[in-house]
Write an enzyme that holds these catalytic residues in place. Sequence first.
Site, PDB file in Angstrom:
ATOM      1  N   GLN A 265      -1.937   2.208   9.936  1.00 52.74           N
ATOM      2  CA  GLN A 265      -0.635   2.260   9.244  1.00 52.74           C
ATOM      3  C   GLN A 265       0.399   3.035  10.063  1.00 52.74           C
ATOM      4  O   GLN A 265       1.598   2.775   9.968  1.00 52.74           O
ATOM      5  CB  GLN A 265      -0.783   2.926   7.863  1.00 52.74           C
ATOM      6  CG  GLN A 265      -1.524   2.110   6.833  1.00 52.74           C
ATOM      7  CD  GLN A 265      -2.995   2.461   6.796  1.00 52.74           C
ATOM      8  OE1 GLN A 265      -3.583   2.822   7.800  1.00 52.74           O
ATOM      9  NE2 GLN A 265      -3.613   2.329   5.638  1.00 52.74           N
TER      10      GLN A 265
ATOM     11  N   ASP B  47      -2.151  10.744  -2.166  1.00 52.77           N
ATOM     12  CA  ASP B  47      -2.518   9.706  -3.137  1.00 52.77           C
ATOM     13  C   ASP B  47      -2.875  10.300  -4.492  1.00 52.77           C
ATOM     14  O   ASP B  47      -2.756   9.656  -5.528  1.00 52.77           O
ATOM     15  CB  ASP B  47      -3.659   8.850  -2.602  1.00 52.77           C
ATOM     16  CG  ASP B  47      -3.121   7.968  -1.498  1.00 52.77           C
ATOM     17  OD1 ASP B  47      -2.995   8.449  -0.358  1.00 52.77           O
ATOM     18  OD2 ASP B  47      -2.768   6.811  -1.789  1.00 52.77           O
TER      19      ASP B  47
ATOM     20  N   ASN C 102      -5.624  12.197   0.520  1.00 55.78           N
ATOM     21  CA  ASN C 102      -4.664  11.403   1.290  1.00 55.78           C
ATOM     22  C   ASN C 102      -5.456  10.598   2.317  1.00 55.78           C
ATOM     23  O   ASN C 102      -6.685  10.723   2.433  1.00 55.78           O
ATOM     24  CB  ASN C 102      -3.622  12.311   1.957  1.00 55.78           C
ATOM     25  CG  ASN C 102      -2.476  11.505   2.548  1.00 55.78           C
ATOM     26  OD1 ASN C 102      -1.925  10.623   1.888  1.00 55.78           O
ATOM     27  ND2 ASN C 102      -2.122  11.765   3.792  1.00 55.78           N
TER      28      ASN C 102
ATOM     29  N   ARG D 143       0.860  -1.181   0.000  1.00 63.57           N
ATOM     30  CA  ARG D 143       0.000   0.000   0.000  1.00 63.57           C
ATOM     31  C   ARG D 143       0.897   1.231   0.000  1.00 63.57           C
ATOM     32  O   ARG D 143       2.116   1.106   0.132  1.00 63.57           O
ATOM     33  CB  ARG D 143      -1.034   0.002   1.146  1.00 63.57           C
ATOM     34  CG  ARG D 143      -0.684  -0.724   2.412  1.00 63.57           C
ATOM     35  CD  ARG D 143       0.433  -0.102   3.190  1.00 63.57           C
ATOM     36  NE  ARG D 143       0.225   1.324   3.353  1.00 63.57           N
ATOM     37  CZ  ARG D 143       1.169   2.213   3.603  1.00 63.57           C
ATOM     38  NH1 ARG D 143       2.447   1.809   3.706  1.00 63.57           N
ATOM     39  NH2 ARG D 143       0.925   3.488   3.739  1.00 63.57           N
TER      40      ARG D 143
ATOM     41  N   ARG E 213      -7.157  -0.429  -6.992  1.00 62.88           N
ATOM     42  CA  ARG E 213      -7.479   0.615  -6.009  1.00 62.88           C
ATOM     43  C   ARG E 213      -7.690   1.924  -6.787  1.00 62.88           C
ATOM     44  O   ARG E 213      -6.858   2.257  -7.633  1.00 62.88           O
ATOM     45  CB  ARG E 213      -6.365   0.780  -4.957  1.00 62.88           C
ATOM     46  CG  ARG E 213      -6.309  -0.377  -3.958  1.00 62.88           C
ATOM     47  CD  ARG E 213      -5.424  -0.070  -2.775  1.00 62.88           C
ATOM     48  NE  ARG E 213      -6.125   0.720  -1.766  1.00 62.88           N
ATOM     49  CZ  ARG E 213      -5.516   1.262  -0.703  1.00 62.88           C
ATOM     50  NH1 ARG E 213      -4.226   1.103  -0.535  1.00 62.88           N
ATOM     51  NH2 ARG E 213      -6.205   1.947   0.184  1.00 62.88           N
TER      52      ARG E 213
ATOM     53  N   ALA F 180       0.844   5.141  -2.217  1.00 63.50           N
ATOM     54  CA  ALA F 180       0.658   5.448  -3.638  1.00 63.50           C
ATOM     55  C   ALA F 180       1.857   5.059  -4.521  1.00 63.50           C
ATOM     56  O   ALA F 180       1.697   4.327  -5.505  1.00 63.50           O
ATOM     57  CB  ALA F 180       0.312   6.931  -3.791  1.00 63.50           C
TER      58      ALA F 180
HETATM   59  O1  MRU Z   1      -4.476   3.086   2.153  1.00 65.25           O
HETATM   60  P1  MRU Z   1      -2.988   3.306   2.050  1.00 65.25           P
HETATM   61  O2  MRU Z   1      -2.228   2.755   3.198  1.00 65.25           O
HETATM   62  O3  MRU Z   1      -2.466   2.864   0.709  1.00 65.25           O
HETATM   63  O4  MRU Z   1      -2.826   4.889   2.090  1.00 65.25           O
HETATM   64  C1  MRU Z   1      -1.549   5.438   2.027  1.00 65.25           C
HETATM   65  C2  MRU Z   1      -1.574   6.906   2.151  1.00 65.25           C
HETATM   66  O5  MRU Z   1      -2.608   7.525   2.236  1.00 65.25           O
HETATM   67  C3  MRU Z   1      -0.271   7.603   2.063  1.00 65.25           C
HETATM   68  O6  MRU Z   1      -0.287   8.747   2.850  1.00 65.25           O
HETATM   69  C4  MRU Z   1      -0.034   8.010   0.598  1.00 65.25           C
HETATM   70  O7  MRU Z   1      -0.156   6.914  -0.249  1.00 65.25           O
HETATM   71  C5  MRU Z   1       1.258   8.659   0.400  1.00 65.25           C
HETATM   72  S1  MRU Z   1       2.543   7.508   0.735  1.00 65.25           S
HETATM   73  C6  MRU Z   1       3.938   7.795   0.119  1.00 65.25           C
END
Ligand code: MRU
Length: 353
Positions: free
Chosen positions: A199, A240, A250, A50, A93, A52
Amino acid sequence: MCETMRTLEWDYQKNNFKMIDQRLLPGEFKVNHYDTHQEIAQAITDMVVRGAPAIGATAAFGIALAAKNSSATDFDSFNADLLEAGNLLKAARPTAVNLAWAVDRMLEELENKHLLIPELKNNFLQKAQQIADEDVEINKRMAEHGAALIQPGETIIHHCNTGSLATVDWGTALGVIHTAHDQGKNIHVLVDETRPRLQGARLTAWELEQYGIPYDLISDNAAGYFLQGGKANRVFVGADRVSANGDTANKIGTYMLALAAKDNQVPFYVVAPSSTIDLRVTNGDQIPIEERSGEEVLNIQRDGNPLSPENASARNPAFDITPNRFITGIVTEFGVIAPPYEINIPKMIERET
Ligand code: MRU
């Protein structure tokens, strides 16, 4: 990430793709191997990987696997196989634009119609490797730009996980923090848990321990407390998808953090590579927001017991939109973009790409 491997990479010995299973951290460090693009798409949906940039690079290797596995003997059939794989991966996604960006970049290889299929297969793997290598290099550049914003001794609030695990290596917002720490800036990080998938608590705290960066874990709803009265000096988050006017999608909870930062005049920075900026989207209203299963909210337990009544239902939007007016600066590999974003983002993209 660890001394022996990146978050995700091609295994040149086994000739397949491998990545850390992020669902199991911090309890277990396990590396999964993948042989098909269908498995990769499912792994992205299930959040084995996970973040982006990480899902973008993973999808690039997914396309390389689709190319490798294609049994097509003519270009048109090979083309059709790859387009189908691209559509499947893109649908894994919806919010992070890096996924579609990486797939489209890979599929540009199909313009080389004059090449033999074995040559094309080889080129697809090389291109995926290039996307992965570039991600690390871009993160390091962003980290230098972002670390320059941090003063010695500051306390920084960070949301979700934006570190090595969310990228191929190093990270976006957490990469900035990592670099500032390595520069001896003596910083302290307030890591919010990031419900419902945690996370922050699971992945960011684990990464900070690996790097020896001092931190405290806070519940998401404690961020406002720390932003009041100068107990936190700066907020760094990833993204994201950033629209042409700077509105930023995000991890859910980013908007509330930005609101509280604004009310307390605490600078709020988004750290994102240019591949996260989507100029086709003029403002945040047009960014699709993934809604995941309510089970992710309901599954949280306390002392082994469910938190909510047996028949509770839940909503689980995975991202929210932070309007551009709350964002002090957007840190990219080309430098820090300041408002007005609707002018400065397109200008920067045009100048640099
Ligand atoms: O649902 P996730 O864990 O994929 O979400 C991740 C985020 O929202 C991060 O802040 C985003 O991808 C930037 S990471 C470099």
